[in-house]
Design a protein around this motif. Structure first.
Motif, PDB file in Angstrom:
ATOM      1  N   PRO A  64       0.827  -1.211   0.000  1.00 54.37           N
ATOM      2  CA  PRO A  64       0.000   0.000   0.000  1.00 54.37           C
ATOM      3  C   PRO A  64       0.856   1.254   0.000  1.00 54.37           C
ATOM      4  CG  PRO A  64      -0.012  -1.036   2.158  1.00 54.37           C
ATOM      5  CD  PRO A  64       0.735  -1.951   1.241  1.00 54.37           C
ATOM      6  N   LYS A  65       0.378   2.269  -0.669  1.00 52.80           N
ATOM      7  CA  LYS A  65       1.076   3.557  -0.713  1.00 52.80           C
ATOM      8  C   LYS A  65       0.598   4.419   0.448  1.00 52.80           C
ATOM      9  CE  LYS A  65       2.824   2.363  -4.697  1.00 52.80           C
ATOM     10  NZ  LYS A  65       2.855   0.937  -4.645  1.00 52.80           N
ATOM     11  N   VAL A  66       1.523   5.070   1.112  1.00 47.63           N
ATOM     12  CA  VAL A  66       1.183   5.948   2.228  1.00 47.63           C
ATOM     13  C   VAL A  66       0.726   7.292   1.672  1.00 47.63           C
ATOM     14  CG1 VAL A  66       2.068   7.115   4.273  1.00 47.63           C
ATOM     15  CG2 VAL A  66       2.815   4.781   3.753  1.00 47.63           C
ATOM     16  N   LEU A  67      -0.456   7.729   2.098  1.00 47.36           N
ATOM     17  CA  LEU A  67      -1.005   8.993   1.623  1.00 47.36           C
ATOM     18  C   LEU A  67      -0.722  10.139   2.590  1.00 47.36           C
ATOM     19  CD1 LEU A  67      -4.488   7.732   0.435  1.00 47.36           C
ATOM     20  CD2 LEU A  67      -2.449   8.110  -0.945  1.00 47.36           C
ATOM     21  N   ALA A  68      -0.773   9.851   3.888  1.00 48.86           N
ATOM     22  CA  ALA A  68      -0.547  10.888   4.889  1.00 48.86           C
ATOM     23  C   ALA A  68      -0.114  10.242   6.199  1.00 48.86           C
ATOM     24  CB  ALA A  68      -1.820  11.687   5.104  1.00 48.86           C
ATOM     25  N   ILE A 113      -2.476   7.026   6.838  1.00 52.06           N
ATOM     26  CA  ILE A 113      -3.525   6.683   5.876  1.00 52.06           C
ATOM     27  C   ILE A 113      -2.840   6.046   4.676  1.00 52.06           C
ATOM     28  CG2 ILE A 113      -5.331   7.540   4.349  1.00 52.06           C
ATOM     29  CD1 ILE A 113      -5.745   9.835   6.324  1.00 52.06           C
ATOM     30  N   GLN A 114      -3.340   4.858   4.284  1.00 53.13           N
ATOM     31  CA  GLN A 114      -2.787   4.138   3.144  1.00 53.13           C
ATOM     32  C   GLN A 114      -3.904   3.805   2.163  1.00 53.13           C
ATOM     33  OE1 GLN A 114      -1.163   0.756   5.289  1.00 53.13           O
ATOM     34  NE2 GLN A 114       0.885   1.525   4.934  1.00 53.13           N
ATOM     35  N   PHE A 115      -3.501   3.536   0.912  1.00 57.81           N
ATOM     36  CA  PHE A 115      -4.436   2.991  -0.054  1.00 57.81           C
ATOM     37  C   PHE A 115      -4.913   1.638   0.448  1.00 57.81           C
ATOM     38  CE2 PHE A 115      -2.414   5.735  -3.255  1.00 57.81           C
ATOM     39  CZ  PHE A 115      -3.523   6.148  -3.957  1.00 57.81           C
TER      40      PHE A 115
END
Length: 62
Positions: A16-20, A34-36
């Motif tokens: 998963p990519k980390v968004l914040a 927050i991750q995808f």
């Protein structure tokens, strides 16, 4: 680059990519990330349906 990080390069598209991130606790009073969302079934729900020898490989730590 450390060996452990280099070993993860082949699976980066599956992670998963980390968004914040807030590790200061200023937003909600605790650390958070927050991750995808990744589609699929969580491992704890499916792992017991696999043969025991494959479970060991999934949980192996090098």
């Amino acid at each position: 680059m450390q060996k452990s990080v280099a070993g993860l390069l082949s699976i980066t598209d599956l992670m998963p990519k980390v968004l914040a991130v807030d590790s200061t606790g200023m937003v909600v009073g605790r650390n958070w990330m927050i991750q995808f969302f990744l589609p699929g079934t969580p491992a704890p729900q499916r792992l017991s349906s696999f043969p025991k020898d494959t479970q060991a490989r999934f949980l192996a730590v090098e």
